[in-house]
Design an enzyme around this catalytic site. Structure first.
Site, PDB file in Angstrom:
ATOM      1  N   LYS A 112     -36.463  63.331 -42.607  1.00 32.89           N
ATOM      2  CA  LYS A 112     -37.672  63.776 -43.296  1.00 32.89           C
ATOM      3  C   LYS A 112     -37.475  65.204 -43.762  1.00 32.89           C
ATOM      4  O   LYS A 112     -36.670  65.940 -43.209  1.00 32.89           O
ATOM      5  CB  LYS A 112     -38.848  63.707 -42.343  1.00 32.89           C
ATOM      6  CG  LYS A 112     -39.088  62.277 -41.954  1.00 32.89           C
ATOM      7  CD  LYS A 112     -40.434  62.098 -41.350  1.00 32.89           C
ATOM      8  CE  LYS A 112     -40.542  60.639 -40.996  1.00 32.89           C
ATOM      9  NZ  LYS A 112     -39.382  60.237 -40.177  1.00 32.89           N
ATOM     10  N   GLU A 127     -32.830  59.374 -36.769  1.00 34.13           N
ATOM     11  CA  GLU A 127     -34.133  58.886 -36.323  1.00 34.13           C
ATOM     12  C   GLU A 127     -34.623  59.910 -35.312  1.00 34.13           C
ATOM     13  O   GLU A 127     -34.117  59.980 -34.196  1.00 34.13           O
ATOM     14  CB  GLU A 127     -34.010  57.485 -35.730  1.00 34.13           C
ATOM     15  CG  GLU A 127     -35.368  56.828 -35.650  1.00 34.13           C
ATOM     16  CD  GLU A 127     -35.279  55.370 -35.223  1.00 34.13           C
ATOM     17  OE1 GLU A 127     -35.955  55.028 -34.244  1.00 34.13           O
ATOM     18  OE2 GLU A 127     -34.519  54.604 -35.856  1.00 34.13           O
ATOM     19  N   ILE A 144      -4.619  21.339 -27.151  1.00 34.09           N
ATOM     20  CA  ILE A 144      -4.136  21.791 -28.449  1.00 34.09           C
ATOM     21  C   ILE A 144      -5.285  21.635 -29.428  1.00 34.09           C
ATOM     22  O   ILE A 144      -6.112  20.746 -29.290  1.00 34.09           O
ATOM     23  CB  ILE A 144      -2.925  20.944 -28.897  1.00 34.09           C
ATOM     24  CG1 ILE A 144      -1.791  21.117 -27.872  1.00 34.09           C
ATOM     25  CG2 ILE A 144      -2.436  21.375 -30.261  1.00 34.09           C
ATOM     26  CD1 ILE A 144      -0.645  20.207 -28.110  1.00 34.09           C
ATOM     27  N   ASP A 204     -30.097  58.378 -33.048  1.00 32.32           N
ATOM     28  CA  ASP A 204     -31.455  58.243 -32.520  1.00 32.32           C
ATOM     29  C   ASP A 204     -31.705  59.389 -31.534  1.00 32.32           C
ATOM     30  O   ASP A 204     -31.186  59.346 -30.415  1.00 32.32           O
ATOM     31  CB  ASP A 204     -31.458  56.919 -31.734  1.00 32.32           C
ATOM     32  CG  ASP A 204     -32.662  56.098 -32.046  1.00 32.32           C
ATOM     33  OD1 ASP A 204     -33.608  56.652 -32.589  1.00 32.32           O
ATOM     34  OD2 ASP A 204     -32.654  54.888 -31.720  1.00 32.32           O
ATOM     35  N   ASP A 223     -14.797  19.657 -32.297  1.00 29.20           N
ATOM     36  CA  ASP A 223     -15.191  19.142 -30.981  1.00 29.20           C
ATOM     37  C   ASP A 223     -16.282  18.109 -31.177  1.00 29.20           C
ATOM     38  O   ASP A 223     -17.311  18.388 -31.783  1.00 29.20           O
ATOM     39  CB  ASP A 223     -15.709  20.300 -30.118  1.00 29.20           C
ATOM     40  CG  ASP A 223     -15.755  19.919 -28.647  1.00 29.20           C
ATOM     41  OD1 ASP A 223     -16.153  18.778 -28.350  1.00 29.20           O
ATOM     42  OD2 ASP A 223     -15.386  20.756 -27.810  1.00 29.20           O
ATOM     43  N   GLU A 281     -25.983  55.989 -37.660  1.00 24.58           N
ATOM     44  CA  GLU A 281     -27.346  56.270 -37.215  1.00 24.58           C
ATOM     45  C   GLU A 281     -27.341  57.066 -35.916  1.00 24.58           C
ATOM     46  O   GLU A 281     -26.551  56.791 -35.015  1.00 24.58           O
ATOM     47  CB  GLU A 281     -28.107  54.953 -36.998  1.00 24.58           C
ATOM     48  CG  GLU A 281     -29.568  55.213 -36.695  1.00 24.58           C
ATOM     49  CD  GLU A 281     -30.348  53.942 -36.354  1.00 24.58           C
ATOM     50  OE1 GLU A 281     -31.584  54.035 -36.303  1.00 24.58           O
ATOM     51  OE2 GLU A 281     -29.732  52.892 -36.132  1.00 24.58           O
ATOM     52  N   HIS A 326     -31.184  54.677 -27.133  1.00 26.66           N
ATOM     53  CA  HIS A 326     -32.200  53.797 -27.683  1.00 26.66           C
ATOM     54  C   HIS A 326     -33.471  53.999 -26.882  1.00 26.66           C
ATOM     55  O   HIS A 326     -33.573  53.549 -25.744  1.00 26.66           O
ATOM     56  CB  HIS A 326     -31.738  52.339 -27.620  1.00 26.66           C
ATOM     57  CG  HIS A 326     -32.408  51.490 -28.643  1.00 26.66           C
ATOM     58  ND1 HIS A 326     -32.195  51.662 -29.986  1.00 26.66           N
ATOM     59  CD2 HIS A 326     -33.309  50.491 -28.532  1.00 26.66           C
ATOM     60  CE1 HIS A 326     -32.923  50.785 -30.664  1.00 26.66           C
ATOM     61  NE2 HIS A 326     -33.611  50.072 -29.809  1.00 26.66           N
ATOM     62  N   HIS A 368     -25.818  50.407 -37.829  1.00 25.35           N
ATOM     63  CA  HIS A 368     -27.136  50.552 -37.204  1.00 25.35           C
ATOM     64  C   HIS A 368     -26.919  50.799 -35.714  1.00 25.35           C
ATOM     65  O   HIS A 368     -25.996  50.247 -35.127  1.00 25.35           O
ATOM     66  CB  HIS A 368     -27.922  49.246 -37.411  1.00 25.35           C
ATOM     67  CG  HIS A 368     -29.251  49.223 -36.732  1.00 25.35           C
ATOM     68  ND1 HIS A 368     -29.545  48.361 -35.693  1.00 25.35           N
ATOM     69  CD2 HIS A 368     -30.373  49.949 -36.952  1.00 25.35           C
ATOM     70  CE1 HIS A 368     -30.802  48.565 -35.309  1.00 25.35           C
ATOM     71  NE2 HIS A 368     -31.325  49.514 -36.055  1.00 25.35           N
ATOM     72  N   ASN A 369     -27.787  51.641 -35.105  1.00 26.96           N
ATOM     73  CA  ASN A 369     -27.620  51.927 -33.667  1.00 26.96           C
ATOM     74  C   ASN A 369     -26.155  52.231 -33.358  1.00 26.96           C
ATOM     75  O   ASN A 369     -25.574  51.678 -32.428  1.00 26.96           O
ATOM     76  CB  ASN A 369     -28.036  50.718 -32.804  1.00 26.96           C
ATOM     77  CG  ASN A 369     -29.547  50.538 -32.792  1.00 26.96           C
ATOM     78  OD1 ASN A 369     -30.294  51.404 -33.260  1.00 26.96           O
ATOM     79  ND2 ASN A 369     -30.002  49.427 -32.271  1.00 26.96           N
TER      80      ASN A 369
END
Length: 736
Positions: free
Chosen positions: A431, A380, A629, A333, A686, A331, A346, A301-302
């Site tokens: 399309k 797109e 460590i 755009d 942790d 993709e 974008h 994506h993107n």
């Protein structure tokens, strides 16, 4: 007194171990493997077949060693075993005796003398390091100025000579531990201790001992038995055993005798064949002749972003990275550029712009480097008709023959073509004016309220927009259409029509009508993409989409983390070609499978997965703070249908990243094994904040090899971090 040299020889023999008969009565005589542990004070023993159980006792607890038939039990078997094979260990206090029978008088004497000397030593001497002649020889070879000392730099050089892979921080830590007088150098005894600490893999030794009759090597038969009983290799174990010896045994003598030493055994276990991922399934081996809609397809994506989608850098490099990772759907755009050249970025954000034609040139060069199965370009399109026509020209001119511009056989398809038929082809998803059936006039108004645009918050996009005939003509098998419900899709939709859904829409459909979604996805392609609200380019969990058969589950490849781990894990099989065949119950247009009720489907076969987490090796340091460590723990996570989503973890081990040992077993039941992924994660525990990630490895449940296996860990970015690994014993069985 007695000679130290003698103790050493006896100790070495006892550390190598012997199989002795343990006798409790005339009828109870069982073989047990005995050995002296490295501390020189503990004797360890176990049955060859008693699974994981073993017993130990301290030499300190032994009061005396009696030779021959000196106990009631020994007297009862005197006719069967001559006195020179028999001896009894007598314990202090109330513990019972241990009556033992050796295979030869020499072996009996070795243990009798050895244990006596150890008792004597334990009484009279402080803890002395076990001498290891081999390491001493190396030390002497490397000690050029013969002062009997070595500083850290010299030790590092020596380890390189001895071919020991080591993490420098860890080696320094052990060096400091071994350097008792803090002189900055090690004397020979200290070096022996250091070397043992550095390379000891007791847990591999134990497995070896379970199968080795003499504790020294595995015969061909013993190795076969191991492969059959532990590694789940049925009939092919005999040729395989021979191949493994040829491939991994360093000792030529052993190879000639068709046997395997501990060293060869450890090399095999650490190899690709000893990996948790079945190497046969890494190859391209699935049926690639089914319709495209029957595969999961690795999708980005993107794709143009290297960072986040508000300010990030748009970059050709991002396409190269994604394609190199096996991505098969990218993709693009597109927006009108100022000088008649369409640009990609974008929209309405500060991301930088790249030329459309540069992306297509990059695609031409990199599309088929990793896989020759088809690449889908998801367009797109925000451009006006003129620049759409420019795009069409670029696509045709730059890609040439690679671009698919007409149905394969000139026929209107009733089902999609296969990845095999589309090898080396680039498909445009966009399309289209009308369908493959019709040819209409030059330009037509076509509805553009495609999910993609509306969901990406592109309010300015007009609901009606002109499409360029030239661009429309390039759309063949991936015509973007608006989704009008499953009923409409079943009765009206064509196999070459496909819809896109934002993650929230896809999740809702999956929840409300999972089975319908699966049936629809057996016939047509469908694409899902992250919500427009994820401005940090974070990802959704692709598993939810795979569970309902969505093929093109688009992820931000530039964002490391769990979701990309799952994607990498899913597509690591089948030659990393970017296509993975869906389970058969998802390829059937009449399927009744529902991810919420896996138990309802015909052929339902849940599996039991049991993973004994034994140890880890050379984990990378996470915290760069001086002297810190890791405190590692291992978590096993299952991703699959909702019932299968679960995780279990071991406890953590303080301050040991080099060779922590857990020996903890984690158990799971997996209802849809064909869909499930298993992720192994190692973290630094942790108390006060979130655990730090150390490494992970993800693979499909169906690709797991049972038995004693190493998991070779990957970094946050999915790259290898040798020599870090986790050693496990995996058991997969049908749930009965």
């Amino acid at each position: 007194g007695f000679c130290l040299q003698q103790v050493c020889c006896l100790s070495v023999l006892m550390m190598a171990g012997s199989t002795l008969r343990k006798v409790k009565s005339r009828s109870w005589k069982k073989q047990r493997h005995f050995r002296l542990l490295e501390d020189g004070l503990t004797i360890w023993y176990k049955s060859r077949w008693a699974g994981k159980g073993h017993s130990t006792f301290s030499v300190m607890d032994v009061e005396a060693v009696r030779e021959g038939h000196q106990s009631e039990v020994m007297l009862s078997i005197a006719e069967e075993f001559p006195a020179e094979l028999c001896f009894t260990l007598v314990f202090h206090g109330r513990q019972g005796n241990l009556d033992l029978v050796a295979d030869s008088p020499e072996e009996a004497q070795a243990w009798i003398q050895g244990v006596r000397k150890l008792i004597h030593k334990a009484q009279t001497m402080d803890e002395q390091e076990r001498q290891d002649q081999w390491v001493r020889d190396w030390f002497q070879k490397a000690d050029k100025n013969k002062d009997g000392k070595m500083n850290f730099k010299e030790v590092k050089k020596l380890l390189k000579m001895m071919n020991v892979e080591m993490n420098e921080d860890n080696a320094l830590h052990l060096f400091t531990m071994a350097d008792k007088c803090e002189s900055g150098s090690l004397e020979i005894e200290q070096f022996v201790h250091f070397y043992q600490m550095l390379t000891q893999r007791d847990e591999v030794w134990k497995v070896f001992q379970d199968y080795s009759g003499d504790g020294e090597r595995l015969t061909l038969e013993e190795l076969e038995t191991f492969l059959r009983l532990e590694q789940g290799e049925g009939d092919q174990s005999s040729q395989h055993a021979q191949q493994l010896i040829q491939r991994y045994e360093p000792s030529e003598t052993a190879v000639k005798e068709s046997s395997m030493s501990l060293e060869g055994f450890q090399m095999y276990l650490c190899s690709q064949e000893g990996s948790v991922f079945n190497p046969a399934l890494l190859e391209l081996q699935q049926d690639m002749n089914q319709p495209l809609s029957h595969y999961f397809i690795s999708s980005s994506h993107n794709t143009y972003l290297l960072e986040d989608q508000l300010r990030g850098q748009s970059s050709l490099e991002a396409y190269i990275q994604a394609l190199k990772r096996g991505c098969r759907c990218v993709e693009v755009d597109c927006w009108d550029g100022s000088d008649g050249e369409p640009v990609v970025y974008h929209g309405h954000t500060l991301t930088s712009k790249i030329l459309f034609r540069d992306i297509i040139s990059t695609l031409k060069e990199y599309a088929f480097k990793v896989s020759d199965f088809p690449v889908i370009v998801s367009l797109e399109n925000h451009c006006g008709v003129e620049q759409q026509t420019v795009m069409a020209t670029h696509l045709r001119q730059i890609l040439g023959e690679m671009l698919l511009t007409a149905p394969l056989d000139g026929q209107i398809p009733h089902m999609l073509p296969s990845p095999q038929e589309l090898r080396g082809k680039i498909l445009l998803k966009a399309k289209k004016i009308g369908g493959l059936e019709t040819h209409l006039d030059e330009t037509l108004t076509d509805e553009v309220s495609d999910e993609d645009e509306t969901a990406n918050g592109d309010a300015e996009s007009p609901s009606k927009s002109k499409l360029s005939r030239e661009l429309s003509d390039l759309v063949v098998y991936c015509k973007s259409v608006h989704f009008h419900g499953f009923e409409h899709a079943r009765s009206q939709a064509k196999c070459y029509e496909m819809s896109s859904f934002s993650e929230s829409k896809a999740k809702k459909l999956a929840k409300d009508a999972g089975s319908e979604f699966i049936r629809c996805n057996a016939r047509q392609l469908c694409r899902t993409y992250p919500s427009g609200l994820r401005t940090d380019s974070s990802n959704y969990n692709p598993q939810d989409m795979w569970n309902v058969g969505c093929q093109i589950v688009a992820l931000n490849f530039q964002t490391a983390g769990l979701e990309m781990d799952l994607n990498d894990g899913r597509f690591r099989q089948n030659g990393c070609c970017g296509y993975v065949l869906k389970p058969d119950f998802m390829r059937d247009a009449d399927s009744s499978f529902s991810p919420d009720r896996p138990e309802d489907r015909p052929g339902y076969k849940p599996a039991r997965l049991s993973i004994q987490v034994i140890s880890a090796q050379q984990l990378p340091k996470v915290n760069q703070k001086e002297g810190s460590i890791v405190d590692p723990l291992v978590r096993v996570e299952i991703y699959g249908v909702p019932q299968d989503q679960t995780k279990e973890e071991t406890g953590h081990i303080n301050n040991n990243g080099f060779n922590p040992v857990w020996n903890e077993t984690l158990n799971f039941i997996v209802h849809s094994p064909e869909l499930a992924l298993v992720r192994f994660v190692v973290e630094d525990h942790d108390k006060t904040s979130r655990n730090d990630f150390i490494g992970q490895f993800t693979l499909p449940f169906t690709c797991i090899q049972p038995g004693y296996r190493h998991i070779h860990l990957l970094s946050k970015d999915g790259t290898a971090i040798p020599p870090s690994s986790v050693f496990v014993n995996v058991n997969v069985s049908e749930l009965t």
